[in-house]
Design a protein around this motif. Structure first.
Motif, PDB file in Angstrom:
ATOM      1  N   ALA A 116       0.980  -1.439  -0.298  1.00  0.00           N
ATOM      2  CA  ALA A 116      -0.269   0.363   0.381  1.00  0.00           C
ATOM      3  C   ALA A 116       0.951   1.321  -0.147  1.00  0.00           C
ATOM      4  N   THR A 117       0.457   2.886   0.042  1.00  0.00           N
ATOM      5  CA  THR A 117       0.733   3.609  -0.180  1.00  0.00           C
ATOM      6  C   THR A 117       0.499   4.850   1.220  1.00  0.00           C
ATOM      7  N   HIS A 118       1.202   4.906   1.771  1.00  0.00           N
ATOM      8  CA  HIS A 118       0.223   6.312   2.818  1.00  0.00           C
ATOM      9  C   HIS A 118       0.709   7.310   2.673  1.00  0.00           C
ATOM     10  N   SER A 119      -1.112   7.542   2.627  1.00  0.00           N
ATOM     11  CA  SER A 119      -1.856   8.691   2.445  1.00  0.00           C
ATOM     12  C   SER A 119      -1.017  10.357   2.524  1.00  0.00           C
ATOM     13  N   GLU A 120      -0.346  10.049   3.335  1.00  0.00           N
ATOM     14  CA  GLU A 120       0.625  11.776   3.759  1.00  0.00           C
ATOM     15  C   GLU A 120       1.786  11.773   3.144  1.00  0.00           C
ATOM     16  N   GLY A 150       3.083   9.149   1.178  1.00  0.00           N
ATOM     17  CA  GLY A 150       3.815   8.376   0.022  1.00  0.00           C
ATOM     18  C   GLY A 150       4.639   7.008  -0.343  1.00  0.00           C
TER      19      GLY A 150
END
Length: 74
Positions: free
Chosen positions: A23-27, A29
Protein backbone atom coordinates in the motif's frame (compact mmCIF):
# COMPACT_ATOMS: atom_id res chain seq x y z
CA UNK A 1 15.09 -7.31 -1.95
CA UNK A 2 11.72 -7.25 -3.69
CA UNK A 3 8.68 -8.15 -1.58
CA UNK A 4 6.37 -10.77 -3.12
CA UNK A 5 2.62 -10.18 -2.68
CA UNK A 6 1.00 -13.43 -1.43
CA UNK A 7 4.49 -14.65 -0.51
CA UNK A 8 4.99 -16.48 2.80
CA UNK A 9 7.71 -14.99 4.99
CA UNK A 10 9.40 -16.17 8.18
CA UNK A 11 10.09 -13.49 10.78
CA UNK A 12 13.47 -13.83 12.47
CA UNK A 13 11.66 -14.62 15.75
CA UNK A 14 10.06 -17.68 14.12
CA UNK A 15 6.45 -16.89 13.15
CA UNK A 16 5.23 -17.04 9.54
CA UNK A 17 3.35 -14.29 7.69
CA UNK A 18 1.66 -13.78 4.33
CA UNK A 19 2.05 -10.49 2.52
CA UNK A 20 -1.47 -9.40 1.59
CA UNK A 21 -0.52 -6.34 -0.47
CA UNK A 22 1.70 -3.30 -0.84
CA UNK A 23 0.00 0.00 0.00
CA UNK A 24 0.93 3.68 -0.16
CA UNK A 25 0.72 5.97 2.88
CA UNK A 26 -1.83 8.69 2.05
CA UNK A 27 0.16 11.55 3.62
CA UNK A 28 3.79 10.68 2.87
CA UNK A 29 3.61 8.47 -0.22
CA UNK A 30 5.73 5.88 1.64
CA UNK A 31 5.33 2.26 0.48
CA UNK A 32 3.86 0.03 3.20
CA UNK A 33 3.65 -3.76 3.48
CA UNK A 34 0.26 -5.14 4.54
CA UNK A 35 0.66 -8.60 6.07
CA UNK A 36 -1.03 -11.12 8.37
CA UNK A 37 0.36 -13.80 10.64
CA UNK A 38 -0.31 -17.42 9.79
CA UNK A 39 -1.46 -18.19 13.30
CA UNK A 40 -4.87 -18.15 14.96
CA UNK A 41 -6.57 -14.76 15.37
CA UNK A 42 -3.71 -12.85 13.78
CA UNK A 43 -4.48 -9.19 13.14
CA UNK A 44 -3.63 -7.42 9.91
CA UNK A 45 -0.30 -5.59 10.20
CA UNK A 46 1.28 -2.68 8.32
CA UNK A 47 5.01 -1.96 8.26
CA UNK A 48 7.03 0.49 6.16
CA UNK A 49 8.58 -1.30 3.16
CA UNK A 50 12.13 -0.34 4.20
CA UNK A 51 11.64 -1.81 7.69
CA UNK A 52 10.09 -5.01 6.29
CA UNK A 53 13.18 -5.67 4.15
CA UNK A 54 15.62 -4.60 6.88
CA UNK A 55 18.63 -6.81 7.57
CA UNK A 56 18.95 -8.10 11.14
CA UNK A 57 21.41 -11.06 11.19
CA UNK A 58 19.71 -12.67 14.19
CA UNK A 59 19.14 -16.37 14.93
CA UNK A 60 20.96 -17.33 11.75
CA UNK A 61 18.60 -15.28 9.60
CA UNK A 62 19.93 -12.36 7.56
CA UNK A 63 16.65 -10.53 6.87
CA UNK A 64 13.89 -9.44 9.28
CA UNK A 65 11.42 -11.32 7.03
CA UNK A 66 12.74 -14.16 4.87
CA UNK A 67 10.74 -15.34 1.84
CA UNK A 68 9.99 -19.06 2.08
CA UNK A 69 10.27 -21.40 -0.88
CA UNK A 70 7.23 -23.63 -0.69
CA UNK A 71 6.86 -26.25 -3.42
CA UNK A 72 3.40 -27.00 -4.75
CA UNK A 73 2.34 -30.64 -5.06
CA UNK A 74 0.28 -29.84 -8.19
Amino acid sequence: MEVVVKGIYKHYKGDYYIVEDIATHSETGEKMIVYRGLYEDSPLWVRPYDLFIDEVNINGQKDRFELQKIDSKR
